[in-house]
Design a protein around this motif. Structure first.
Motif, short mmCIF file in Angstrom:
data_model
loop_
_atom_site.label_atom_id
_atom_site.label_comp_id
_atom_site.label_asym_id
_atom_site.label_seq_id
_atom_site.Cartn_x
_atom_site.Cartn_y
_atom_site.Cartn_z
N ILE A 71 0.86 -1.18 0.00
CA ILE A 71 0.00 0.00 0.00
C ILE A 71 0.90 1.23 0.00
O ILE A 71 1.75 1.38 0.87
N TRP A 72 0.72 2.08 -1.02
CA TRP A 72 1.55 3.26 -1.22
C TRP A 72 0.73 4.53 -1.01
O TRP A 72 -0.43 4.59 -1.37
N SER A 73 1.38 5.55 -0.46
CA SER A 73 0.78 6.88 -0.39
C SER A 73 0.95 7.53 -1.76
O SER A 73 2.06 7.55 -2.30
N LEU A 74 -0.12 8.07 -2.31
CA LEU A 74 -0.02 8.81 -3.57
C LEU A 74 0.30 10.27 -3.33
O LEU A 74 0.43 11.04 -4.27
N ILE A 75 0.43 10.65 -2.06
CA ILE A 75 0.82 12.01 -1.70
C ILE A 75 2.34 12.16 -1.79
O ILE A 75 2.86 13.06 -2.43
N ASP A 76 3.07 11.23 -1.12
CA ASP A 76 4.53 11.36 -1.07
C ASP A 76 5.30 10.13 -1.56
O ASP A 76 6.52 10.11 -1.54
N GLY A 77 4.58 9.08 -1.98
CA GLY A 77 5.25 7.89 -2.51
C GLY A 77 5.78 6.93 -1.47
O GLY A 77 6.46 5.96 -1.80
N SER A 78 5.46 7.16 -0.20
CA SER A 78 5.97 6.27 0.85
C SER A 78 5.13 4.99 0.94
O SER A 78 3.96 4.96 0.54
N VAL A 79 5.74 3.93 1.47
CA VAL A 79 5.02 2.68 1.71
C VAL A 79 4.25 2.84 3.01
O VAL A 79 4.82 3.15 4.06
N VAL A 80 2.94 2.66 2.95
CA VAL A 80 2.07 2.80 4.12
C VAL A 80 1.99 1.47 4.87
O VAL A 80 2.04 1.42 6.09
N GLN A 81 1.85 0.37 4.12
CA GLN A 81 1.69 -0.95 4.73
C GLN A 81 2.08 -2.01 3.72
O GLN A 81 1.87 -1.84 2.52
N THR A 82 2.64 -3.11 4.21
CA THR A 82 2.96 -4.25 3.36
C THR A 82 2.29 -5.48 3.94
O THR A 82 2.42 -5.77 5.12
N ILE A 83 1.53 -6.17 3.11
CA ILE A 83 0.85 -7.41 3.50
C ILE A 83 1.57 -8.56 2.81
O ILE A 83 1.66 -8.59 1.58
N ARG A 84 2.10 -9.49 3.59
CA ARG A 84 2.79 -10.66 3.03
C ARG A 84 1.75 -11.72 2.70
O ARG A 84 1.04 -12.20 3.56
N HIS A 85 1.64 -12.06 1.44
CA HIS A 85 0.66 -13.02 0.94
C HIS A 85 1.19 -14.44 1.15
O HIS A 85 2.35 -14.70 0.88
N PRO A 86 0.38 -15.37 1.63
CA PRO A 86 0.86 -16.72 1.96
C PRO A 86 1.22 -17.58 0.75
O PRO A 86 0.37 -18.22 0.16
N ARG A 87 2.45 -17.59 0.34
CA ARG A 87 3.04 -18.53 -0.63
C ARG A 87 2.29 -18.71 -1.94
O ARG A 87 2.40 -19.74 -2.57
N GLU A 88 1.48 -17.76 -2.35
CA GLU A 88 0.79 -17.87 -3.63
C GLU A 88 0.93 -16.54 -4.35
O GLU A 88 0.91 -15.49 -3.73
N ALA A 89 1.06 -16.58 -5.64
CA ALA A 89 1.22 -15.35 -6.43
C ALA A 89 0.01 -14.44 -6.28
O ALA A 89 -1.13 -14.89 -6.33
N VAL A 90 0.24 -13.16 -6.05
CA VAL A 90 -0.84 -12.19 -5.95
C VAL A 90 -1.28 -11.81 -7.36
O VAL A 90 -0.60 -11.08 -8.06
N ALA A 91 -2.41 -12.36 -7.78
CA ALA A 91 -2.91 -12.10 -9.12
C ALA A 91 -3.88 -10.93 -9.15
O ALA A 91 -3.98 -10.23 -10.16
N PHE A 92 -4.60 -10.70 -8.04
CA PHE A 92 -5.61 -9.65 -7.97
C PHE A 92 -5.56 -8.98 -6.61
O PHE A 92 -5.29 -9.64 -5.60
N VAL A 93 -5.84 -7.70 -6.58
CA VAL A 93 -6.05 -6.98 -5.32
C VAL A 93 -7.31 -6.13 -5.47
O VAL A 93 -7.60 -5.63 -6.54
#
Length: 186
Positions: A71-93
């Motif tokens: 999750i990125w801030s579109l204000i300053d480009g910083s990373v707001v949060q990172t969610i580690r997905h359990p061992r499967e490719a993230v195809a959709f969010v």
């Protein structure tokens, strides 16, 4: 996936590309406003979605050693949060309309996350491989998905299957109308 485009508020456009970046530019002038670099993973990224207020964006990144939703801030480009997905490719969010839940999905499963805590709330695995799309209803109460010609509706809080409907023909795309009582598919 070569690239994805998404319109943003304020006359902006976001491009998610194979170069492992999201570039946001002014749609009128073409000026680059922000570039979000996703790192040097081996595979790339597949999906991005804007948060309801338009100030944050989530990108599903597939990389080594694991897969993430960033999750990125579109204000300053910083990373707001990172969610580690359990061992499967993230195809959709997808982000719930209220911005409280995040849905990440592979081609076989989907996961419902509480964004306030970062905790996994539910994992739903369909016995059929080939998840092609997901959507979240207004308020985030229900998750819809499509496996080839089968649509399903799941209660987000419990994971209970509410409906499973086979379509008469292959569906390319679908969306949930804001009233929650209609599904558009073509």
């Amino acid at each position: 996936v070569r690239f994805r485009l998404q319109l943003l508020p304020g006359d902006r456009v976001a491009r998610l590309g194979v170069d492992r970046s999201v570039v946001i530019w002014n749609a009128t002038s073409g000026e680059t406003l922000l570039q979000l670099n996703l790192g040097d993973g081996s595979v790339g990224q597949r999906s991005m979605r804007l948060f309801p207020l338009g100030q944050e964006m989530v990108v599903g990144a597939t990389d080594a050693p694991g897969d993430t939703a960033i999750i990125w801030s579109l204000i300053d480009g910083s990373v707001v949060q990172t969610i580690r997905h359990p061992r499967e490719a993230v195809a959709f969010v997808e982000v719930s309309p209220c911005g409280e839940r995040l849905l990440t999905a592979s081609f076989a499963s989907f996961f419902v996350w509480d964004l306030a805590t970062g905790e996994l709330r539910h994992r739903f695995r369909n016995p059929m491989e080939g998840l092609i799309g997901v959507a979240v209803t207004t308020g985030g109460a229900r998750v819809l998905g499509r496996f080839m010609d089968v649509f399903f509706v799941v209660e987000a809080a419990t994971g209970e299957m509410l409906a499973n409907v086979r379509m008469s023909s292959f569906v390319l795309s679908f969306a949930v109308l804001p009233c929650q009582r209609r599904l558009v598919a073509f």
